[in-house]
Design a protein around this motif. Sequence first.
Motif, PDB file in Angstrom:
ATOM      1  N   PHE A  94      31.265  33.385 -10.967  1.00 29.92           N
ATOM      2  CA  PHE A  94      32.204  34.218 -10.210  1.00 29.92           C
ATOM      3  C   PHE A  94      31.549  34.653  -8.899  1.00 29.92           C
ATOM      4  CE2 PHE A  94      36.112  36.789 -10.489  1.00 29.92           C
ATOM      5  CZ  PHE A  94      35.921  37.616  -9.385  1.00 29.92           C
ATOM      6  N   THR A  95      32.179  34.268  -7.776  1.00 27.37           N
ATOM      7  CA  THR A  95      31.531  34.350  -6.465  1.00 27.37           C
ATOM      8  C   THR A  95      32.395  35.049  -5.424  1.00 27.37           C
ATOM      9  OG1 THR A  95      30.384  32.258  -6.912  1.00 27.37           O
ATOM     10  CG2 THR A  95      30.502  32.965  -4.608  1.00 27.37           C
ATOM     11  N   TYR A  96      31.784  35.989  -4.707  1.00 29.89           N
ATOM     12  CA  TYR A  96      32.357  36.491  -3.463  1.00 29.89           C
ATOM     13  C   TYR A  96      31.843  35.595  -2.334  1.00 29.89           C
ATOM     14  CZ  TYR A  96      33.637  41.099  -5.522  1.00 29.89           C
ATOM     15  OH  TYR A  96      34.179  42.129  -6.254  1.00 29.89           O
ATOM     16  N   SER A  97      32.742  35.103  -1.500  1.00 27.67           N
ATOM     17  CA  SER A  97      32.406  34.043  -0.548  1.00 27.67           C
ATOM     18  C   SER A  97      31.999  34.520   0.835  1.00 27.67           C
ATOM     19  CB  SER A  97      33.589  33.078  -0.428  1.00 27.67           C
ATOM     20  OG  SER A  97      33.815  32.431  -1.662  1.00 27.67           O
ATOM     21  N   HIS A  98      32.081  35.836   1.094  1.00 27.04           N
ATOM     22  CA  HIS A  98      31.683  36.334   2.423  1.00 27.04           C
ATOM     23  C   HIS A  98      31.414  37.829   2.351  1.00 27.04           C
ATOM     24  CE1 HIS A  98      32.594  36.607   7.041  1.00 27.04           C
ATOM     25  NE2 HIS A  98      31.686  37.491   6.662  1.00 27.04           N
ATOM     26  N   GLU A  99      30.124  38.192   2.312  1.00 27.08           N
ATOM     27  CA  GLU A  99      29.727  39.595   2.319  1.00 27.08           C
ATOM     28  C   GLU A  99      28.529  39.788   3.255  1.00 27.08           C
ATOM     29  OE1 GLU A  99      31.520  41.836   0.932  1.00 27.08           O
ATOM     30  OE2 GLU A  99      32.771  40.548  -0.333  1.00 27.08           O
ATOM     31  N   HIS A 100      28.161  41.063   3.452  1.00 28.14           N
ATOM     32  CA  HIS A 100      26.949  41.422   4.199  1.00 28.14           C
ATOM     33  C   HIS A 100      26.231  42.481   3.379  1.00 28.14           C
ATOM     34  CE1 HIS A 100      28.139  39.199   7.794  1.00 28.14           C
ATOM     35  NE2 HIS A 100      29.364  39.600   7.505  1.00 28.14           N
ATOM     36  N   LEU A 101      24.950  42.265   3.122  1.00 25.77           N
ATOM     37  CA  LEU A 101      24.223  43.093   2.162  1.00 25.77           C
ATOM     38  C   LEU A 101      23.220  44.031   2.819  1.00 25.77           C
ATOM     39  CD1 LEU A 101      23.729  40.430  -0.650  1.00 25.77           C
ATOM     40  CD2 LEU A 101      25.564  42.119  -0.389  1.00 25.77           C
ATOM     41  N   VAL A 102      22.347  43.510   3.650  1.00 26.34           N
ATOM     42  CA  VAL A 102      21.402  44.330   4.413  1.00 26.34           C
ATOM     43  C   VAL A 102      21.358  43.763   5.827  1.00 26.34           C
ATOM     44  CG1 VAL A 102      19.047  45.226   4.600  1.00 26.34           C
ATOM     45  CG2 VAL A 102      19.995  44.699   2.338  1.00 26.34           C
ATOM     46  N   CYS A 103      21.720  44.567   6.806  1.00 23.01           N
ATOM     47  CA  CYS A 103      21.684  44.059   8.176  1.00 23.01           C
ATOM     48  C   CYS A 103      21.604  45.218   9.172  1.00 23.01           C
ATOM     49  CB  CYS A 103      22.888  43.166   8.487  1.00 23.01           C
ATOM     50  SG  CYS A 103      24.492  43.930   8.214  1.00 23.01           S
ATOM     51  N   PHE A 124      24.926  31.077  13.803  1.00 22.83           N
ATOM     52  CA  PHE A 124      25.223  32.075  14.831  1.00 22.83           C
ATOM     53  C   PHE A 124      26.562  32.759  14.545  1.00 22.83           C
ATOM     54  CE2 PHE A 124      23.084  28.307  16.383  1.00 22.83           C
ATOM     55  CZ  PHE A 124      21.913  28.828  16.916  1.00 22.83           C
ATOM     56  N   ASN A 125      26.824  33.843  15.286  1.00 23.06           N
ATOM     57  CA  ASN A 125      28.090  34.543  15.151  1.00 23.06           C
ATOM     58  C   ASN A 125      28.959  34.305  16.379  1.00 23.06           C
ATOM     59  OD1 ASN A 125      30.081  36.801  14.682  1.00 23.06           O
ATOM     60  ND2 ASN A 125      28.738  37.153  12.940  1.00 23.06           N
ATOM     61  N   VAL A 155      27.815  35.212  -1.331  1.00 23.07           N
ATOM     62  CA  VAL A 155      27.380  34.568  -0.095  1.00 23.07           C
ATOM     63  C   VAL A 155      27.165  35.659   0.952  1.00 23.07           C
ATOM     64  CG1 VAL A 155      27.946  32.911   1.711  1.00 23.07           C
ATOM     65  CG2 VAL A 155      28.670  32.484  -0.654  1.00 23.07           C
ATOM     66  N   ASP A 156      25.919  35.835   1.376  1.00 22.33           N
ATOM     67  CA  ASP A 156      25.602  36.773   2.449  1.00 22.33           C
ATOM     68  C   ASP A 156      25.746  36.018   3.762  1.00 22.33           C
ATOM     69  OD1 ASP A 156      24.388  38.354   4.414  1.00 22.33           O
ATOM     70  OD2 ASP A 156      22.955  39.213   3.018  1.00 22.33           O
ATOM     71  N   ALA A 157      26.784  36.349   4.518  1.00 24.38           N
ATOM     72  CA  ALA A 157      27.129  35.594   5.729  1.00 24.38           C
ATOM     73  C   ALA A 157      26.460  36.130   6.984  1.00 24.38           C
ATOM     74  CB  ALA A 157      28.650  35.583   5.914  1.00 24.38           C
ATOM     75  N   THR A 158      25.344  36.846   6.833  1.00 28.05           N
ATOM     76  CA  THR A 158      24.660  37.460   7.966  1.00 28.05           C
ATOM     77  C   THR A 158      23.786  36.433   8.683  1.00 28.05           C
ATOM     78  OG1 THR A 158      24.577  39.494   6.660  1.00 28.05           O
ATOM     79  CG2 THR A 158      23.275  39.422   8.676  1.00 28.05           C
ATOM     80  N   ALA A 159      24.156  36.106   9.909  1.00 28.57           N
ATOM     81  CA  ALA A 159      23.408  35.140  10.708  1.00 28.57           C
ATOM     82  C   ALA A 159      22.293  35.831  11.492  1.00 28.57           C
ATOM     83  CB  ALA A 159      24.354  34.408  11.655  1.00 28.57           C
TER      84      ALA A 159
END
Length: 330
Positions: free
Chosen positions: A18-27, A95-96, A64-68
């Motif tokens: 079970f997956t979340y496909s776009h998050e940000h955890l530490v940035c 990149f963003n 998925v941590d989408a932080t570039a």
Amino acid sequence: MSRIRTLTGDIDPDQLGFTYSHEHLVCRPPYWLEKGEDDLILDDPEKTKSDLLEFREGGGQSIVDATAVDYGRDVPAVVRLAKETGLHILGTAGFNKSFLWTAPLKEDLKPLIGDYSTYGEWIEKSTVEDLTDFVVREVEEGMEGTPYRAGQVKFGTGYNRMTPLEVKTIRAVARAHHVTRAPIHSHTEAGTMALEQLEILRQENVDPGHVSFGHMDRNPDSYYHEQIARTGAFLCFDGIAKIKYGPESTRIHCILELVEKGYEDQILISGDTARKSYYKYYDHGLGLGYIINRWVPRFIDEADRRGLDGDRLIKKFFVKNPSRCFSFKN
């Protein structure tokens, strides 16, 4: 053989769960630090960890941590979270979008790429080949000089426009994909410019089936969604719980419209939880447990009312589709 690259090692696709496909955890995004926007600074890994544990307790297995690189990643901190929670976490190379690139370049990046003052200067003065090489290294060797490798590559564009530097990064990411076979993720500001991005990817001979387009629910246009889905690309509805952008009924309607048109295999779901005020343990927000514990039951109910099998669709969106989307294609 397909594989998925997590920060703690490669796994088989059927291990993702079970997956979340776009998050940000530490940035700590340099642009927002410069602007003093504290809500956009996720700088307390222990608070993030508490939210992650709530997600895990609800049955979550992967994020998925989408932080570039230009959004202030803290790779070692996210790796520690993966190890301490037992969750599979995927990192992101690439990149963003342009407006973030006015910020000062992180000092510890300069030994890796050169002595540039801002991200924009780096991208402008580098060749596409230079940028491609940087992204490839992040996938094959490790991000920002660490041994922790990225599980996807990313580019982005602004609202209803695409700058020359953004086009440059799209081409670099596309070429890095061909070298590494890593899946591609696109940031679309407010859900715009996906078709224009697809045209550049077509020029770079990228199969759209290897690409996921973020923020599709920010542009709740079912006709537009169908045009993207017809290419074979994945559509990520990653604004769940953000009522300021529209009610959940609108998001669910757009998702079910795609299902009824035959595109259920291309839908991903997540929350893009990138503010303190979205997190439960930072600032009393709905948190990472919201989707799995509260949104999923509502979606099942609405799908069932339309004569669709809600339980089956949830397994598609959170298990089967991510396992295909985030696989490295041999």
